[in-house]
Structure formats: structure tokens, C-alpha cells
Write a protein that holds these residues in place. Structure first.
Motif, PDB file in Angstrom:
ATOM      1  N   ASN A   1     -13.564  -4.843   4.424  1.00 58.86           N
ATOM      2  CA  ASN A   1     -12.576  -3.918   4.989  1.00 58.86           C
ATOM      3  C   ASN A   1     -11.968  -4.467   6.276  1.00 58.86           C
TER       4      ASN A   1
ATOM      5  N   LYS B   1      -5.611  -8.760   7.567  1.00 55.40           N
ATOM      6  CA  LYS B   1      -4.537  -9.346   6.772  1.00 55.40           C
ATOM      7  C   LYS B   1      -3.300  -8.452   6.785  1.00 55.40           C
ATOM      8  N   LYS B   2      -3.517  -7.152   6.663  1.00 55.97           N
ATOM      9  CA  LYS B   2      -2.381  -6.222   6.656  1.00 55.97           C
ATOM     10  C   LYS B   2      -1.658  -6.197   7.992  1.00 55.97           C
ATOM     11  N   ARG B   3      -2.407  -6.429   9.079  1.00 58.00           N
ATOM     12  CA  ARG B   3      -1.825  -6.357  10.420  1.00 58.00           C
ATOM     13  C   ARG B   3      -1.426  -7.730  10.962  1.00 58.00           C
ATOM     14  N   GLY B   4      -1.570  -8.766  10.157  1.00 53.80           N
ATOM     15  CA  GLY B   4      -1.150 -10.105  10.580  1.00 53.80           C
ATOM     16  C   GLY B   4      -2.061 -10.735  11.619  1.00 53.80           C
TER      17      GLY B   4
ATOM     18  N   SER C   1      -9.484  -7.084   5.263  1.00 56.16           N
ATOM     19  CA  SER C   1      -8.309  -6.444   4.660  1.00 56.16           C
ATOM     20  C   SER C   1      -7.384  -5.881   5.736  1.00 56.16           C
ATOM     21  N   ILE C   2      -7.968  -5.234   6.738  1.00 52.14           N
ATOM     22  CA  ILE C   2      -7.164  -4.687   7.839  1.00 52.14           C
ATOM     23  C   ILE C   2      -6.475  -5.809   8.607  1.00 52.14           C
TER      24      ILE C   2
ATOM     25  N   THR D   1      -9.263  -0.744  13.609  1.00 52.88           N
ATOM     26  CA  THR D   1      -7.916  -0.178  13.529  1.00 52.88           C
ATOM     27  C   THR D   1      -7.509   0.458  14.853  1.00 52.88           C
TER      28      THR D   1
ATOM     29  N   LYS E   1     -10.578 -16.066   2.270  1.00 50.25           N
ATOM     30  CA  LYS E   1      -9.836 -15.081   3.053  1.00 50.25           C
ATOM     31  C   LYS E   1      -9.673 -15.478   4.514  1.00 50.25           C
TER      32      LYS E   1
END
Length: 202
Positions: free
Chosen positions: A115, A121-124, A118-119, A71, A153
Motif C-alpha cells: 500500500n 507511485k500514485k503521488r509521483g 502504491s501511494i 498519505t 516497484k
């Protein structure tokens, strides 16, 4: 004219190596810089590091990349454009690496990878699995558990295999719809990267 012919032949060569079943539009676009990590004893990220160094591709290999570090990197000026994950065997206990011995907790490793994905995917950020095929001869070198964790995924699989995709990888790609890109040797990984980044407009 020769350089253009060389580029064209390279593109044609790679097109033949991509299974016709999964050779549709490559989406979402991939782009450098590359940030890579590995699951368990996955060696693909180390090989990718050598290829990127040889070809001047912006790359970082962090075998123990933590979600909070990922992140932080995404919020930096030189944010990674693609997350590469090298599947490997998930075996509880001591993990022998190039730099020494580390202790692995399978539950924590699975949580770390989930995790990270997931990060991404959320941030493209596209997720690419990269695997150097060596056969599944024992639980200590069988990456199928980590492939089950990654699929569906991941956005792409880059597979290095002289014999082409095995029945396992062909079925995996077909069942999940994940793009399978196959190259016959490690040096050809750069061809797959060129294709991904070209599609991404880089």
C-alpha cells in the motif's frame, strides 16, 4: 579550487561504484525530505538515519509507517520527496528491534508495504530500497522475500557492500531494470544520496 576537485573526485568515485549495466539516466528524480520505513527486521533505515543526521539531510524514520499516515504526510507542508524502504527478513512471530520486541504478522506487513508503494507511485514519489549486505545465512536474516516484494516497484537500490554487488543483486537489477547503486561502506551512503538529489535538481 580544491573543493571543486574534491566534488569531482567524489562523483567519479561513485560513478565507478554504480554497475555499468545500470548506469543510465536516473529517473524519476529523487529529492528530500526523506521518509523511511523497514520491512521486517530491515536495518538499512536506521543506518540511513545516522547518515542523514550527520549531514543535515531532512529525514524521518518511521519503522511502522502506515499507509494513512503516509498519505497525511504527503498532504502536509513539508511533504516527503522520497520514500526509502529497508528490506529485511519476513519471519512470523516476535521481531527484535533496537527499541524492544514487536510482534509481526507477515501478511499484514506485506499489505502495508504494498500500500505504501502504491501511494508513492500514485503521488509521483520515488521509492528507494536501501540494504546493508550481510549475507543470507538463515531464514531469520534473509531479506530476499522482501526484495521480491519491492522489485520491480522500486526506482533504485542502494546497496552497502564492501565486496561489490553479489550475483543475486546484479541479477536482480538486470532482470528488473531497477538502478543499482553500490557503496563500499555506510559512510558512503551520502554519496549515493548526493547523486540522486543532484539528478533530481535539488
Amino acid at each position: 579550487m580544491k573543493p571543486k576537485i574534491s566534488v569531482l573526485l567524489s562523483a567519479m568515485f561513485l560513478a565507478f561504484l554504480i554497475s555499468p549495466l545500470y548506469a543510465g539516466n536516473l529517473e524519476p528524480p529523487a529529492r528530500p525530505p526523506i521518509l523511511a520505513t523497514a520491512i521486517g527486521n530491515g536495518a538499512g533505515s536506521d543506518i540511513l538515519a545516522l547518515v542523514c543526521e550527520m549531514h543535515g539531510i531532512d529525514y524521518e524514520n518511521n519503522l511502522q509507517l502506515k499507509p494513512e499516515d503516509f498519505t497525511e504526510r504527503l498532504d502536509s507542508d513539508n511533504a516527503p520527496g522520497t520514500l526509502f524502504i529497508a528490506p529485511g527478513a519476513l519471519v512470523e512471530g516476535d521481531l527484535y528491534t533496537v527499541c524492544g520486541v514487536e510482534e509481526i504478522d507477515v501478511g499484514q506487513e506485506i499489505s502495508r508495504i504494498e500500500n505504501l508503494i502504491s501511494i508513492a507511485k500514485k503521488r509521483g514519489v520515488p521509492v528507494v530500497a536501501i540494504h546493508i549486505e550481510g549475507g543470507f545465512t538463515s531464514p531469520d536474516n534473509d531479506p530476499r522475500q522482501s526484495f521480491d516484494l519491492l522489485m520491480p516497484k522500486a526506482d533504485y537500490i542502494i546497496l552497502v557492500s564492501r565486496e561489490g554487488p553479489s550475483e543475486y543483486f546484479s541479477a536482480l537489477s538486470e532482470e528488473t531494470g531497477v538502478q543499482l547503486m553500490v557503496v563500499d561502506k555506510a559512510e558512503r551512503i551520502v554519496d549515493a544520496l548526493d547523486q540522486l538529489f543532484l539528478v533530481g535538481g535539488s
